[in-house]
Design an enzyme around this catalytic site. Structure first.
Site, PDB file in Angstrom:
ATOM      1  N   ASP A 386       6.794 -35.911  12.924  1.00 18.82           N
ATOM      2  CA  ASP A 386       6.193 -35.046  11.908  1.00 18.82           C
ATOM      3  C   ASP A 386       6.844 -33.675  11.924  1.00 18.82           C
ATOM      4  O   ASP A 386       6.689 -32.908  12.878  1.00 18.82           O
ATOM      5  CB  ASP A 386       4.682 -34.921  12.162  1.00 18.82           C
ATOM      6  N   ASP A 567       8.620 -32.632   4.676  1.00 19.72           N
ATOM      7  CA  ASP A 567       7.658 -33.123   5.666  1.00 19.72           C
ATOM      8  C   ASP A 567       7.806 -34.618   5.860  1.00 19.72           C
ATOM      9  O   ASP A 567       7.490 -35.416   4.966  1.00 19.72           O
ATOM     10  CB  ASP A 567       6.235 -32.788   5.210  1.00 19.72           C
TER      11      ASP A 567
END
Length: 695
Positions: A386, A567
């Site tokens: 992440d 992201d």
């Protein structure tokens, strides 16, 4: 004038000099009343009143029961009840308290009856916001020492027990139920309950007048106003003032916000009821927020009539509803008792510490947490990569196993994501990312509670380090170096950057389709050169891996240059609401109710044009095929196998908000990406999959 002796015969007194005849009257020889006679200069009537007053005081003091009866607001103990409340100092000698004095510990363990009654998942979901729990743990620590605790309640119609007897200290009302349970765990004759609730009263009143409903000193205050507060911004202002004024009291009480779910409030306001505003305040002021919603909302949605037995009417709780409120409150306090006891004594309950993770309470996992880990081997975890967060943690799936290199810190850790959250304890441990990439003391979170991470054991956060600030408590000002930071600072890698390579996903089965390169790039994973964009200065995108970018559909600009983020932890490509509206109109897509994605007909897909992303002077093209969700995965998201769904969706806010797009995983499958901390930039390059037709 003098009186002559005689029986009752009238007489005429001789003239009195200076007194006119008109003022001379007949008189009788009636004797003087004893009440009017004087003793020690005071009439007997006054002495009688004094004696009666003294008698009443003595009667009520020595003849009537000597305990103070319950008033409308306070709960005291009868002498017989108080005689059985013998304080226990759990933190004194171990002989007094025993090795494990609380049967309900660990939380969600085999002795947790409330978790068995309602389900561990329901109990964990009732904790809308845990926060650090520092003030609550201070109260519990005081109780563990065998000291008395004063508990107070501020609330409206629910807390005043309207609908279940109209007596705020009635045994069936949740404050009394909770207080009775508290005395069973921490007995003390001097502990008190004060219920300052008032019917049909909200935080607009209590924000200014709460001191009139609370004792001068109290340890714990329970706030319950879900049914009485307004569902608008005024509640945020009033409730914030209420919580702030309580937290600033000189006695520094702990505060717990208790939510009451009611059908009428749900029907009228949906997810934007008063509890929404209460949660905002809870998170800002680090106040625990718990609610009965997790226990009542699922059965209510399935069948509204199924929860009627908890209510006197569509808002007010009856005795069963108050029992549920008490149970949810007790379950939270029990979890804090387990955590506080474990921390204060250094004794980990069987199962590891004060919490047994929800995953294990539901029967998952083959391993068990262990506190005897000197010979435990290293454990391999499957982590979600992440770039949108920076905490690294485990425990969502496979349990964390302590080893000889494990060190528990004094900090709790809690992170909320866009579609999940976790909380637990921060450790340091030796972490091996890959062969040759070993970090002797990497800070990692060990989850005691997590939600939204099915299929993963946790997260490897490689976002900017600043994102970790505020995730620890009580050390809220510290940041946590990421894996990339530590590899660079210890000299393992030459550059403080990480590069990410993905391949388009074509199967629902678990496959390895990505690679991380720490400290450099892998030229075999991309074509051409890498084009870099500086990090944006626009907030809030600047807090993440944020860049400035424009988006064009065909030849039409649907989003002018603006700030957004890159992201890996977001699946779709999300764009501002107005840009999404233009994209939807241009493609002709319609929203599919089953998947939430735009759906195209075959002819519309055949006419679909490229979506171009321009950043740093370079344009990156998402072809028509790249904009389609993989058809092999349609059924995995609730779709139909032959339909065409688009991977572009709405970020939820209009453009100009400072975070107007998210280039998520479906974008990064088509391009090589580089996250360069040292030079504060993000880079993209084309790959062999940029023009692929795998979808």
């Amino acid at each position: 004038m003098q009186r002559r002796t005689g029986k009752s015969n009238p007489h005429i007194a001789p003239p009195t000099p200076g007194l006119p005849p008109s003022e001379i009257h007949a008189s009788s020889d009636k004797p003087t009343s004893r009440l009017n006679q004087r003793s020690f200069g005071v009439t007997n009537r006054i002495w009688l009143i004094i004696c009666l007053f003294i008698f009443i005081i003595l009667f009520t003091r020595f003849i009537l029961p000597s305990h103070t009866p319950d008033t409308y607001y306070s709960r005291h103990h009868s002498p017989s009840y108080a005689a059985n409340l013998k304080p226990t100092n759990y933190l004194n000698a171990s002989d007094e308290a025993g090795e494990s004095p609380f049967d309900f510990c660990p939380t969600f363990g085999p002795g947790d009856e409330l978790a068995q009654k309602y389900g561990a998942l329901t109990i964990s979901q009732s904790w809308l916001h845990l926060g650090s729990g520092a003030r609550v743990q201070k109260v519990i620590h005081k109780a563990l020492l065998g000291q008395p605790v004063t508990i107070s309640v501020i609330g409206g119609s629910i807390s005043s027990c309207h609908g279940a007897g109209d007596d705020p200290i009635a045994p069936d009302c949740y404050p009394s139920r909770f207080f009775t349970w508290w005395n069973s765990i921490f007995p003390h004759p001097a502990s008190e309950l004060t219920n300052g609730a008032m019917r049909r009263t909200n935080s607009e009143y209590f924000s200014f007048c709460n001191a009139h409903h609370l004792p001068d000193y109290t340890d714990l205050i329970i706030l319950e106003l879900d049914s009485d507060d307004k569902p608008d911004r005024s509640t945020l202002d009033n409730f914030e003032l209420l919580v702030r004024s309580i937290l600033l009291r000189p006695d520094f009480p702990a505060v717990i916000i208790l939510g009451h779910f009611s059908p009428q409030v749900q029907q009228q306001h949906g997810f934007a009821g008063p509890d929404h505003w209460h949660s905002v305040v809870a998170q800002f002021y680090d106040v625990p927020h718990i609610s009965t919603k997790s226990a009542l909302y699922p059965p209510y949605i399935a069948s509204p009539a199924s929860i009627d037995n908890y209510f006197a009417d569509p808002i007010l709780a009856n005795a069963h509803g108050h029992a549920l409120l008490a149970d949810i409150l007790i379950a939270y306090i029990q979890s804090q008792i387990c955590a506080t006891w474990s921390a204060a004594t250094g004794k980990a309950f069987e199962g590891g510490g004060g919490y047994l993770p929800v995953y294990y309470a539901l029967g998952g996992g083959a391993e068990q947490l262990s506190s005897d880990a000197a010979s435990a081997p290293a454990t391999t975890y499957s982590l979600l990569i992440d770039t949108g967060s920076s905490n690294t943690w485990v425990g969502a799936g496979k349990a964390y196993t302590r080893t000889s290199t494990s060190t528990q810190t004094t900090d709790r850790v809690s992170v909320t994501y866009g579609s999940g959250s976790f909380s637990g304890t921060e450790f340091t441990d030796q972490v091996t990312v890959a062969s040759g990439l070993v970090i002797p003391k990497q800070s990692i979170g060990v989850a005691s509670r997590s939600e939204g991470f099915d299929g993963f054991d946790g997260i490897l956060g490689i976002g900017p380090t600043d994102l970790t600030e505020g995730t620890l408590s009580p050390d809220t000002r510290s940041s946590i170096p990421t894996v990339t930071d530590n590899l660079f600072s210890q000299g393992t890698i030459s550059s403080n950057l990480v590069a990410v390579s993905f391949e388009p996903t074509t199967s629902a089965s678990a496959v390895t389709n990505g690679e991380l390169s720490f400290g450099g790039t892998d030229s075999s994973k991309f074509t051409g050169s890498i084009s870099f964009s500086p990090l944006t200065s626009t907030s809030p995108a600047s807090e993440f891996w944020g860049i400035d970018q424009s988006i064009t559909y065909g030849s039409t600009t649907i989003l002018s240059e603006t700030a957004g983020i890159v992201d890996t932890g977001t699946t779709l490509v999300l764009i501002a609401s107005d840009a999404f509206s233009r994209y939807r109109s241009a493609t002709g897509g319609v929203e599919d109710n089953n998947t939430g994605l735009l759906r195209l007909s075959t002819s519309q897909f055949n006419n679909l044009q490229s979506l171009s992303f321009t950043t740093g002077g370079t344009t990156f093209e998402l072809t028509a095929n790249a904009q389609a969700w993989p058809r092999s995965l349609n059924t995995a998201i609730g779709g139909t196998s032959n339909n065409v769904y688009l991977i572009v969706n709405d970020v939820g806010t209009p453009s100009g908000e400072g975070l107007d797009f998210i280039n998520g995983f479906t974008f990064l499958e088509r391009f090589y990406s580089v996250f360069d901390t040292a030079n504060k930039r993000v880079g993209f390059a084309t790959t062999s999959f940029t023009q692929a037709t795998t979808n």
